[in-house]
Design a protein around this motif. Structure first.
Motif, PDB file in Angstrom:
ATOM      1  N   GLU A  73      17.652 -16.409 -43.152  1.00 19.75           N
ATOM      2  CA  GLU A  73      17.055 -17.494 -42.389  1.00 19.75           C
ATOM      3  C   GLU A  73      16.069 -16.962 -41.354  1.00 19.75           C
ATOM      4  O   GLU A  73      14.985 -17.514 -41.162  1.00 19.75           O
ATOM      5  CB  GLU A  73      18.157 -18.304 -41.699  1.00 19.75           C
ATOM      6  N   GLU A 131      11.948 -17.553 -41.268  1.00 17.99           N
ATOM      7  CA  GLU A 131      11.322 -18.186 -40.104  1.00 17.99           C
ATOM      8  C   GLU A 131       9.985 -17.550 -39.762  1.00 17.99           C
ATOM      9  O   GLU A 131       9.117 -18.192 -39.159  1.00 17.99           O
ATOM     10  CB  GLU A 131      12.270 -18.120 -38.910  1.00 17.99           C
ATOM     11  N   ASN A 141      11.718 -22.301 -43.121  1.00 14.53           N
ATOM     12  CA  ASN A 141      12.957 -23.032 -42.938  1.00 14.53           C
ATOM     13  C   ASN A 141      12.695 -24.521 -42.672  1.00 14.53           C
ATOM     14  O   ASN A 141      11.627 -24.905 -42.207  1.00 14.53           O
ATOM     15  CB  ASN A 141      13.747 -22.453 -41.758  1.00 14.53           C
TER      16      ASN A 141
END
Length: 265
Positions: free
Chosen positions: A255, A259, A264
């Motif tokens: 994640e 980013e 995301n």
């Protein structure tokens, strides 16, 4: 397990590292390649030549993918090959910092089967036969931390001057999720650190050169970790993005890597 290629990878990495170590912290000329931070020395070239000499003693017909000189720059999709970085972390090397090493990986049909990374200034040699990963002869494993707020994660594979905003986003993504961040300037070293449980994750959104990544990726996987691209698919030598972790916190590391590109949500 390919015992012969494991032995050759270890022998070649140590031989190349010995050449580089002889020049470490000496008055060595530094040249620029493609930018102000992309440096090379004669030690890089001489260490690569030594690595190749060791490989050629037993595998003369195999392809060689290497950072310096005229070696191949891409991993061939078929057949046996060797992927080498004579001095990963040359910027550290020329600034007398100890975090640098020589990495050698054996691949077959594009997939790694053995690898070794020698970090002589740290007195550590890592190697893997694809079934386990070892540091100085002792088996190591990834960390067992499963709470991201207790983990340390490292951004790797440097961004160009026109992409430093991505480094800023990477930093923010890490410090928002994890206990701490490190950056060492040597991709093969930090991948070995993930395999050894010293770091919990490593990430980048860029396409890593094979000589900066293949050996370390194999070590992480053999030590029980997980390595993917930005989509979460198994990482390959031609993937964009590299996300390595202990496995337990991989979703959080992935994640954070996503980013950087705003993927995301």
């Amino acid at each position: 397990m390919d015992d012969d290629r494991v032995a050759v990878a270890r022998r070649a990495a140590r031989a190349g590292a010995a050449v580089a170590a002889d020049r470490f912290r000496t008055d060595i000329d530094v040249e620029l390649k493609d930018g102000k931070t992309d440096v090379v020395t004669q030690a890089d070239r001489d260490a690569q030549a030594r690595v190749i000499d060791v490989i050629r003693e037993s595998h003369a017909a195999d392809a060689v993918v290497g950072e310096e000189e005229d070696e191949l720059k891409r991993v061939p999709p078929e057949g046996p090959a060797w992927v080498i970085d004579p001095i990963d972390g040359t910027n550290n090397f020329v600034r007398d910092l100890r975090v640098w090493g020589t990495a050698v990986a054996a691949v077959r049909d594009g997939e790694p089967v053995a690898a070794a990374t020698c970090l002589p200034a740290l007195d550590d040699t890592y190697w893997t036969d694809g079934e386990a990963t070892y540091r100085n002869g002792e088996a190591v494993t990834v960390s067992d931390r499963d709470d991201p707020q207790t983990c340390t994660v490292c951004p790797t594979i440097w961004w160009g001057f026109d992409e430093r905003d991505q480094y800023g986003r990477a930093t923010n993504a890490i410090v928002d999720r994890f206990a701490d961040m490190r950056r060492f300037g040597c991709a093969q070293a930090v991948l070995a650190m993930v395999a050894d449980g010293q770091l919990d994750g490593v990430l980048t959104n860029v396409r890593a050169n094979p000589w900066d990544s293949v050996a370390g990726v194999q070590m992480v996987r053999a030590a029980g970790g997980r390595v993917t691209d930005l989509a979460g698919d198994p990482w390959r030598h031609d993937s964009r993005g590299l996300v390595a972790s202990n496995g337990a916190v991989h979703d959080a590391v992935l994640e954070a890597a996503r980013e950087i590109d705003g993927l995301n949500g």
